[in-house]
Design a protein around this motif. Structure first.
Motif, short mmCIF file in Angstrom:
data_model
loop_
_atom_site.label_atom_id
_atom_site.label_comp_id
_atom_site.label_asym_id
_atom_site.label_seq_id
_atom_site.Cartn_x
_atom_site.Cartn_y
_atom_site.Cartn_z
N MET A 1 0.75 22.20 47.92
CA MET A 1 -0.54 22.66 47.43
C MET A 1 -1.26 21.51 46.74
O MET A 1 -0.66 20.49 46.43
CB MET A 1 -0.37 23.82 46.46
CG MET A 1 0.31 23.44 45.15
SD MET A 1 0.45 24.78 43.95
CE MET A 1 1.70 25.78 44.70
N THR A 2 -2.53 21.71 46.52
CA THR A 2 -3.32 20.76 45.76
C THR A 2 -3.72 21.41 44.45
O THR A 2 -4.21 22.54 44.44
CB THR A 2 -4.60 20.37 46.55
OG1 THR A 2 -4.19 19.81 47.80
CG2 THR A 2 -5.44 19.39 45.77
N LEU A 3 -3.46 20.73 43.37
CA LEU A 3 -3.82 21.23 42.04
C LEU A 3 -4.87 20.31 41.43
O LEU A 3 -4.80 19.09 41.56
CB LEU A 3 -2.61 21.26 41.12
CG LEU A 3 -1.49 22.21 41.51
CD1 LEU A 3 -0.32 22.03 40.55
CD2 LEU A 3 -1.96 23.65 41.50
N GLU A 4 -5.83 20.90 40.75
CA GLU A 4 -6.82 20.12 40.01
C GLU A 4 -6.42 20.13 38.55
O GLU A 4 -6.18 21.21 37.97
CB GLU A 4 -8.20 20.72 40.18
CG GLU A 4 -9.29 19.91 39.50
CD GLU A 4 -10.68 20.44 39.77
OE1 GLU A 4 -11.57 20.17 38.95
OE2 GLU A 4 -10.87 21.14 40.78
N VAL A 5 -6.30 18.96 37.96
CA VAL A 5 -5.93 18.86 36.55
C VAL A 5 -6.96 17.99 35.83
O VAL A 5 -7.58 17.12 36.44
CB VAL A 5 -4.52 18.26 36.37
CG1 VAL A 5 -3.47 19.17 36.97
CG2 VAL A 5 -4.42 16.88 36.98
N GLN A 6 -7.13 18.25 34.56
CA GLN A 6 -8.05 17.45 33.76
C GLN A 6 -7.24 16.55 32.84
O GLN A 6 -6.24 16.98 32.27
CB GLN A 6 -8.96 18.35 32.93
CG GLN A 6 -9.93 19.12 33.77
CD GLN A 6 -10.91 19.93 32.92
OE1 GLN A 6 -10.80 19.99 31.72
NE2 GLN A 6 -11.87 20.54 33.58
N VAL A 7 -7.69 15.33 32.73
CA VAL A 7 -7.04 14.37 31.85
C VAL A 7 -8.05 13.94 30.80
O VAL A 7 -9.18 13.59 31.13
CB VAL A 7 -6.53 13.14 32.65
CG1 VAL A 7 -5.89 12.13 31.73
CG2 VAL A 7 -5.58 13.57 33.74
N ALA A 8 -7.64 14.00 29.56
CA ALA A 8 -8.53 13.66 28.46
C ALA A 8 -8.83 12.17 28.41
O ALA A 8 -8.15 11.34 28.87
CB ALA A 8 -7.94 14.08 27.12
#
Length: 74
Positions: free
Chosen positions: A67-74
């Motif tokens: 799967m493809t996951l979208e994550v946010q990095v600070a």
């Protein structure tokens, strides 16, 4: 007998790299997508020839999800 095997293909500056998560050590490379696909198919066929019937049965029941996951990095 026919088997469905999950394959991961990655492109980098040297060409393509392919491997099978379910088949430890089953991997190859190629200069083009077509070449790496042919190479990994051959590698899988040779790998499967080394397995016992029980190992092949276990392989058929194994499930690998990608799967493809979208994550946010600070």
């Amino acid at each position: 007998m026919s088997y469905k095997i999950d394959v991961v293909i990655e492109k980098d500056e040297d060409g393509y790299y392919a491997y099978c998560p379910a088949l430890k050590g089953c991997q190859t490379q190629g200069d083009t997508l077509e070449e790496v696909q042919a190479n990994i198919k051959e590698a899988i066929e040779l790998y499967l020839e080394t397995l016992s019937d029980e190992e092949k049965s276990i392989l058929q029941r194994q499930e690998i999800l990608t799967m493809t996951l979208e994550v946010q990095v600070a």
